[in-house]
Structures are given as structure tokens and as C-alpha cells.
Enzyme design. Structure first.
Site, PDB file in Angstrom:
ATOM      1  CG  ASP A 520     -75.906  80.830  22.346  1.00 25.65           C
ATOM      2  OD1 ASP A 520     -76.063  80.734  23.572  1.00 25.65           O
ATOM      3  OD2 ASP A 520     -74.797  80.736  21.785  1.00 25.65           O
ATOM      4  CG  ASP A 588     -70.109  77.290  25.712  1.00 30.99           C
ATOM      5  OD1 ASP A 588     -70.864  76.667  24.946  1.00 30.99           O
ATOM      6  OD2 ASP A 588     -70.058  78.535  25.748  1.00 30.99           O
TER       7      ASP A 588
HETATM    8  C1  DGJ Z   1     -72.134  80.230  23.165  1.00 31.15           C
HETATM    9  C2  DGJ Z   1     -72.484  78.807  22.877  1.00 31.15           C
HETATM   10  O1  DGJ Z   1     -72.602  78.086  24.054  1.00 31.15           O
HETATM   11  C3  DGJ Z   1     -71.463  78.221  21.936  1.00 31.15           C
HETATM   12  O2  DGJ Z   1     -71.719  76.866  21.703  1.00 31.15           O
HETATM   13  C4  DGJ Z   1     -71.463  78.999  20.660  1.00 31.15           C
HETATM   14  O3  DGJ Z   1     -72.689  78.829  20.008  1.00 31.15           O
HETATM   15  C5  DGJ Z   1     -71.212  80.468  20.951  1.00 31.15           C
HETATM   16  N1  DGJ Z   1     -72.104  80.976  21.945  1.00 31.15           N
HETATM   17  C6  DGJ Z   1     -71.337  81.278  19.697  1.00 31.15           C
HETATM   18  O4  DGJ Z   1     -71.246  82.612  19.948  1.00 31.15           O
END
Ligand code: DGJ
Length: 821
Positions: A520, A588
Site C-alpha cells: 500500500d 477503495d
Molecule cells: C488503503 C487501502 O486501499 C485499503 O484497502 C486498506 O488497505 C487501507 N489502506 C489500510 O490502511
């Protein structure tokens, strides 16, 4: 195939030609890029190269060459009346009368005379660019051995700066007089590689400084392409967090159109992928060019429509804040740009890009390997989990047929919210109720593989790492930096930072049987300054090089681990990341209706196998929109499927649905993950996507309906890419419809009469679920593609018959299409 004959350079792919020649001994003119213009006419080069790949006949070249019998009004002209402002060039110098956007801004550090590059010679060879490995950046790979595709060919056009004083002095002459290649010169290379089977040509530039002075590059494009004509539509893919890569069309008129990113990442705002199509082009017809960049940092795309009916396209690193010093002996390489052309509309260009990414970008060992159906705990628990919760989730996932358990954010340091611990990649054993190894063993004993989330480019102020190395956080001269999601960026330009991350992540990945990593990156970069040797003007680019160094070392050390890229969802969805990580968390926003726009937009440039797509809860956590479990699956199945919701809270009926979905997905996984994605239909709020296997024997079609308007046209299922004369069986996927869909029309569907809105209705909803309509047809590919199946009528308030298709707003269906003869 690339051929060079009589100073005519022809790049030929299966269906395209890119033809250049030297009109005046200094410049290279682009004569044509588009549909293949070569014809079959025997063989040349001792029978090795078909002459169909060579345009050497002077008549054709003369016909394709720009004419300048009358110079243009007050324009600057060169030999043969060449009007520099109105010629399709491969490279163009500042100060020559070409006033369009230029591919290079470079100056001597001492401020003396500007450069002027003139074409000198070329190198042509089979294979990739020989300097690829020295660039520190990912590049398109040669997959000919594993795929049986034609070998790539590379052409390097060498230009030389003729204004260099030191060279001129060495030669005892005035500037510009001594053009001896190799002697103390500032050299520019334009490097083309042809990937024949997918109709892709890549292009980049390299500058090598062999003079005694330092040069400063302020702006350098990877690709410059001049096209005749201006009647284009520019398609860009823009958005924001949870709204990535929505399609935007601009009908071009005179002027400059620009998109790009200065966030330090390719960004959710503007993807580096874009298209330029004929004004009349459709999904399947018409000229369409598509471009991308194998790069994950700042990028800029520029399209300039000129006053003389031409269009110039530039793409490369964004010049914002960029200043690269090139000392004696140093070289600079741009990222590799990617271009394709198709006369088969947007789908044609998308298919070329999809194939190119599958065969030449993603790590080859993941090309055809089945990606596991995963359960991710993020939207099930967020930070609030313990061992029991995780194991309960994993147990349910295993029972429902899922294959990989992904432990998301919150397993390390003291991280129970997003204010702390980034950088402390050490297991919080208290929270996990024991070691990671023991947790992984328990999860593996359930029959699941194990994956883990990391965010290795970040540092929290509240962390052990920051206590020890505050100087590793990016900041301008130690001043307080701008903060995003409570975190700072680690300075990846520093070798010691990169070594630390590689070591600590290698220890983590070696400490347990981990087969997947979600990488991430949750904030853009600011304060672009390093305490190390990297000058500010090079920071953004050096950061990206540092990132690639870390990713390369880790993915090479753990080749079997499946890495999934992520950046607040799809904020770094690009070919650079895909070179190391075959899939990326697309957004997301997992709401099925939003995903239609997000996955649909992403599909123009990227194959379905690169798009992480999860079934999440309803109401959705990003939009609060309610959609059916089946619809959520139907849309997610058109990407790489995962689940991201609390399975332990599901009703028995929902469990049955999910188990059936996972079984269905696995049965069709090969097609869904390796087949060709096509946009079939998108009008009046109805969307059809199709994924088809290479033999056209098996396909899956997803039909989505934005709103269920009553008494409006019934739905027609169309298909594409099938064999017209073959026979196909088309069948709707068996799915379930919860009875609460009918609200207080409950007695229309209830097997026993019940009181509306009472306890009995709630119980009924848990224990009884309806089957969807069953529809099955047999017809020819031609009838399906050109006629379409008129599907059963939808529910419109006039009763519920045997085959009524119950479609609520924002609902979908999946259909299997199988060749039966
Ligand atoms: C952002 C990501 O896109 C989410 O799927 C998740 O992993 C969060 N970060 C966790 O902090």
C-alpha cells in the site's frame, strides 16, 4: 520487425506501420503511423526480411512526404523549404522555428549557447534495447521464448548536439563544424522497440554527455509523435480517491490539452494512459491510438493541435520541479513510453494494450497462473481485530471455498488506528495472540494460503523507526513536513533506507509461509527534498528509482509471492507497478455501481487480470448504496475476485450464495483471468462486458442495469468476439433473490401468507430465498453478436411470472456463453 533501407526506417507490427525518413540530413520526418501500409512483395536481406516490411520504393516515399513547394507565410524554413513549424518530426529542437511543444529543454549549466541536435546515424538489432538494464526502471520484456511471439526489434536513432563549444574548439573550428560521432559529444538517442504481435511500439529517449561541461535537463519527453490531422477525441482517465479512472472525452480544437500528475505517484487524478481517436470512432470501428508510460511517478501527457492541421503528442516525466544535472560521462534515460494503433476502435486499441501488458509487462510467471480467491479482513474488522476474530473469518472463508486469507493494516507495532507505527514492521504478538508464524500455521491448517498488508514507503512519527531515524522521513532541511493520513514519506533516495526496508521485509516474508503481499501507499509526496546526495530537482525521479530498486530486490528474492499494488485504492495503477506486481487494488470504492465506472474506465488501458475487485458489504461502506450480493459478485468477477466483508455475520442463505459464487468463479477462472475483456455495450444506463477465451469457445458476459425503469425497452444481450458461424449456448448464471427485495409485496413471493413487515417477514428473509429467472438459448455466434438475445421481461409491477427477470436499480446478471458446435 524494423527495417532500415536508403534512410527509410520502417517499423512494422502485425497491423501497423511507423515510417520515417531523413528529409534534410538533420531531421527525421514521420511519414506515417497507423494502419499497415506495406504490401507483400517477396523478400530482401538474403531472404530474411520480407520486402512487405520495407517501404523503400522512392515513389511511395515521395507520395508520403510533406510537400513545401510554397513556404508558409512568415514561417522559418530550412533546406528544401521545410517549414519546421509544420512538419511531422521525430525530434525537434528549440530555436529552430518549431513553436509547438518540444520534447526536450536542456541547457548548459554555464548558460552558454543552446543545443541543436542533428540526426547522425542509427543502430538496428533484434531484441530489446541493450541499455535497458542500466536505466533503473522497468521496461517491456521479451516474451518470445515463452509465448512463441515474434522477437522484438530495436531501432536507435542517434542525434548529436552540434553547438558544443568544447568539441568545436577541440576540432579547431567554430561551433557546429566538427561532427565526429563519439568525440566529446552530447548525444541523444531515440529508442524504438517493436512488439509485433500486440501491435505495440515503445519509445524512449536517452542523453549521454561526453563533453567537458555540465548540462541541465529541465524537461524531457519519452515520446513525441506528430500526426497529420486534428479531428481527434482525447480520452483521459481521471478521478480521485474512490473514483479512479472515469472516462473523459474532449473533442480537440486548436490549442494545448494537458493532463498529468505532480503527486510523486501516477495518481488517481490522472492516469498516464490516454487515447486519441478519430472523431467518429466507436468501441469497434475507427482509428484509435493509445499511449501509456512504464513509470509510477510524476508524468505529463500533452496534446497540441496546431494551426496547420497537425497534432503533436508528448508523454513523459512531468517537468514540474524537475531539473537533472548531466555531468561528463553521465547518461539520462527517460521511462519507456508505449503506443499502439488500431483501426478497430477503442476495443481494438484496448486489446492491444491488454495483450502487451499480459505478455510484456507483468512478471511472466504470473501471466497464466490462477490468482487465488481471497478474503481480506479490512472492511470486515478495520483495525479492530484479534486472533479469534481473524480465525473465525478465516474459518468461514475456507468453508465458502476461498483460498487466501489477507491480513490487512493493523498487525504490527502499536497500530490500532492510522496515527502510529508505520515503519515498525514487527508483529504485534499481543494483538495477534501469538507469533505470526503460529497464526499462519493455523490459517494454513484451514486450507487457506496467507497474505499480509504492508506500507513500506511510510513512517509514522509515533514509531520506533522515527525515534531512531527521524532523518529518514522526507523533509525540507529538517523543517516540519506536510502530513497526509498522519504519516510521512520515507526517503527512498537514500540507499540505507532502501536496504533497511529490504532487510526488514525479507525477514518478515521469511518468518512465515506468506504467499501474498498487499503493498500500500497512502499519501502523495510533498517536501521533495533529500538530506542525501540527490538534488531537489532530481528528488521525485530518484524516489521512483529507489522504489523500483526495493520492489525489484524483494520480488526477485520472493518470486513465488504474489504482490498486489495499492495506493489508497487505485492511486498508483500504472505499468511501472505492474512490472513487479501483476495485480493492483483498483479502488477503495467497492460499490458495484461505482465499480462499473471504475473498472470500465480502467479496462480501456489495462486487462481484467490486473484489477483487484472485491465483494463487500451492503450498504456499501463508501457510498451507503445497497446492492444485491449477486450484483456485487457479478461485477467483481470481471476482475480478480476477492471478498472483503464480515463473513461471520452472514445469514445461512448468504453463505450459500457466496459458496456458489466462489465455485462458479473457480470453474470459469481460467477464462475470467486470462481471457480478453471487451466492452460490448454502454447506453441508456445498460452496460455489457464480456471476457472471452482465446479459442472463442467460452465466454462470460456481465450485464448491468443502472435503474429499473418500468415500461421501458426490455434488455437485449449482445456479444462480441465470437465465431459467427459457430453455435453457442447462452445461459444465465443461477443466482438468488432475497424476498425482502419485494418489500410489502411480500405475499407476491412468499410460499405462505404472512403479515407485511412483521417478524415472520424477517424470518422468511433469512430462511427463504428465491431463484432468479432461468434463461437458456442456443444460437449462432452471428445471431448473438449482430441480433442479440431479447431477454425475458423485467419485473415492472404487473406481476411475477415464471421467467420474470427481477432487476432492481443497480443490478447485474452474469451469462455463460459456450460453443456447442
Ligand atoms: C488503503 C487501502 O486501499 C485499503 O484497502 C486498506 O488497505 C487501507 N489502506 C489500510 O490502511
Amino acid at each position: 520487425m524494423i527495417t532500415v533501407k536508403d534512410r527509410i526506417y520502417t517499423i512494422t507490427t502485425s497491423n501497423t506501420s511507423y515510417v520515417m525518413h531523413v528529409p534534410d540530413d538533420k531531421n527525421i520526418e514521420n511519414l506515417h503511423y497507423g494502419r499497415r501500409v506495406t504490401t507483400n512483395a517477396g523478400a530482401d536481406h538474403n531472404g530474411l526480411i520480407p520486402t512487405s516490411d520495407i517501404i523503400a520504393d522512392p515513389d511511395t516515399v515521395r507520395a508520403l512526404t510533406e510537400k513545401y513547394n510554397n513556404p508558409y507565410g512568415n514561417e522559418i524554413t530550412g533546406s528544401g523549404n521545410i517549414t519546421y513549424n509544420n512538419i511531422c518530426l521525430e525530434f525537434s529542437n528549440a530555436g529552430t522555428g518549431d513553436y509547438r511543444s518540444l520534447p526536450l529543454t536542456i541547457r548548459r549549466e554555464d548558460g552558454l549557447i543552446s543545443t541543436r541536435f542533428e540526426y547522425r546515424t542509427c543502430y538496428l538489432y533484434e531484441g530489446l534495447y541493450k541499455g535497458s538494464d542500466s536505466t533503473g526502471m522497468p521496461y517491456a520484456k521479451d516474451s518470445s521464448e515463452s509465448t512463441g511471439e515474434a522477437k522484438p526489434w530495436t531501432l536507435e536513432l542517434i542525434y548529436e548536439n552540434v553547438t558544443d563549444e568544447s568539441r568545436a574548439e577541440e576540432a579547431g573550428s567554430k561551433p557546429g563544424a566538427a561532427s565526429k560521432p563519439g568525440q566529446g559529444m552530447l548525444e541523444l538517442r531515440i529508442i524504438y522497440t517493436a512488439f509485433e504481435d500486440c501491435d505495440v511500439i515503445t519509445r524512449r529517449m536517452a542523453i549521454h554527455n561526453d563533453t567537458s561541461v555540465t548540462y541541465v535537463i529541465d524537461d524531457i519527453a519519452s515520446m513525441m509523435l506528430d500526426l497529420h490531422g486534428t479531428d481527434f477525441v482525447l480520452k483521459t482517465f481521471d478521478g480521485a480517491w474512490t473514483r479512479e479512472r472515469h472516462v473523459h472525452d474532449k473533442v480537440l480544437e486548436s490549442g494545448i490539452y494537458e493532463t498529468g500528475s505532480t503527486l510523486g505517484i501516477s495518481s488517481s487524478m490522472h492516469n498516464p494512459f490516454f487515447m486519441l481517436s478519430d472523431i467518429d470512432a466507436t468501441e469497434d470501428h475507427g482509428d484509435c491510438f493509445a499511449f501509456n508510460l512504464i513509470y509510477s511517478g510524476n508524468h505529463r501527457e500533452r496534446v497540441e493541435v496546431t494551426e496547420y492541421g497537425k497534432t503533436r503528442i508528448l508523454t513523459g516525466i512531468h517537468p514540474h520541479g524537475f531539473e537533472y544535472k548531466l555531468r561528463k560521462g553521465e547518461s539520462f534515460h527517460t521511462p519507456e513510453a508505449v503506443m499502439t494503433y488500431s483501426d478497430k476502435g477503442f476495443n481494438g486499441a484496448s486489446h492491444n494494450m491488454h495483450r502487451f501488458i499480459t505478455d510484456h509487462i507483468v512478471p511472466s510467471h504470473f501471466r497464466n497462473s490462477a490468482r487465488p480467491v481471497l478474503i481480506n479482513n479490512w472492511e470486515a474488522t478495520y483495525f479492530d481485530f484479534n486472533r479469534r476474530k481473524l480465525l473465525n473469518l478465516a474459518k468461514d472463508a475456507a468453508k465458502l471455498g476461498m483460498e487466501l486469507f489477507v491480513l490487512d493494516d493493523g498487525w504490527f507495532g502499536e497500530r490500532n488506528d492510522d496515527t502510529t507505527s508505520l515503519g515498525d514492521w514487527f508483529v504485534n504478538e499481543k494483538k495477534l495472540g501469538g507469533s505470526l508464524k503460529s497464526l499462519v500455521s493455523e490459517i494454513k491448517a484451514l486450507g487457506l494460503r496467507f497474505g499480509i498488508w504492508v506500507e513500506p514507503e511510510m513512517i509514522s512519527v509515533k514509531s520506533k523507526l522515527y525515534e531512531k531515524h527521524p532523518d529518514w522521513a522526507v523533509s525540507v532541511l529538517g523543517m516540519e513536513s506536510y502530513i497526509g493520513r498522519n504519516q510521512y514519506i520515507l526517503d527512498y533516495t537514500l540507499p540505507e533506507v532502501r536496504d533497511y526496508i529490504v532487510t526488514v521485509l525479507s525477514d518478515l516474508l521469511g518468518s512465515a509461509d506468506i504467499s501474498y503481499v498487499k503493498w500500500d501507499m497512502n499519501r502523495p509526496i510533498t517536501d521533495m527534498y533529500s538530506r542525501g546526495d540527490t538534488p531537489p530537482g532530481q528528488f521525485a525521479h530518484s524516489y521512483v528509482l529507489g522504489l523500483y530498486d526495493v520492489m525489484k530486490r524483494l520480488t526477485e528474492a520472493f518470486p513465488k509471492v504474489l504482490f498486489e499494488g495499492c495506493s489508497s485504492g487505485g492511486g498508483r495503477f500504472d505499468l511501472g507497478i505492474l512490472s513487479y506486481m501483476p495485480q493492483i487494488w483498483t479502488s477503495d470504492d467497492s460499490d458495484a455501481a461505482e465499480r462499473i465506472k471504475i473498472q470500465g474506465g480502467t479496462s480501456y488501458g489495462y486487462p481484467a487480470s490486473t484489477m483487484g475487485a472485491h465483494v463487500s458489504a451492503s450498504p456499501n461502506h463508501q457510498t451507503l448504496r445497497e446492492t444485491t450480493l449477486e450484483t456485487r459478485f457479478d461485477v467483481a468477477a470481471m476482475g480478480v475476485l476477492g471478498y472483503e466483508l464480515d463473513l461471520t455475520k452472514l445469514t445461512g442463505k448468504e453463505r450459500e450464495q457466496i459458496a456458489a459464487q466462489v465455485e462458479f468463479y473457480k470453474a470459469h477462472r481460467l477464462t475470467l483471468q486470462t481471457g480478453e475483456f471487451t466492452r460490448v455495450y454502454n447506453r441508456h444506463g445498460r452496460v455489457i462486458w464480456q471476457i472471452t477465451d482465446s479459442e472463442k469457445e467460452h465466454a462470460l458476459a456481465m450485464m448491468y442495469r443502472e435503474s429499473n425503469e418500468p415500461n421501458k425497452s426490455d434488455d437485449i444481450l449482445y456479444a462480441k468476439d465470437l465465431i459467427p458461424e459457430a453455435r453457442y449456448r447462452v445461459k444465465v448464471k443461477a443466482a438468488k433473490i432475497p424476498v425482502n427485495t419485494f418489500g410489502n409485496l411480500i405475499n407476491m413471493v412468499s410460499p405462505v401468507h404472512i403479515k407485511e413487515g412483521g417478524v415472520a417477514q424477517a424470518i422468511l428473509n433469512k430462511v427463504y430465498i428465491m431463484d432468479n429467472e432461468s434463461e437458456e438459448y442456443e444460437l449462432t455466434g452471428a445471431a448473438l453478436m449482430y441480433g442479440g438475445i431479447r431477454l425475458n421481461s423485467r419485473f415492472i409491477g404487473t406481476g411475477l411470472g415464471d421467467g420474470t427477470r427481477v432487476m432492481t436499480d443497480h443490478s447485474a446478471r452474469l451469462y455463460t456463453i459456450d460453443k456447442i458446435g
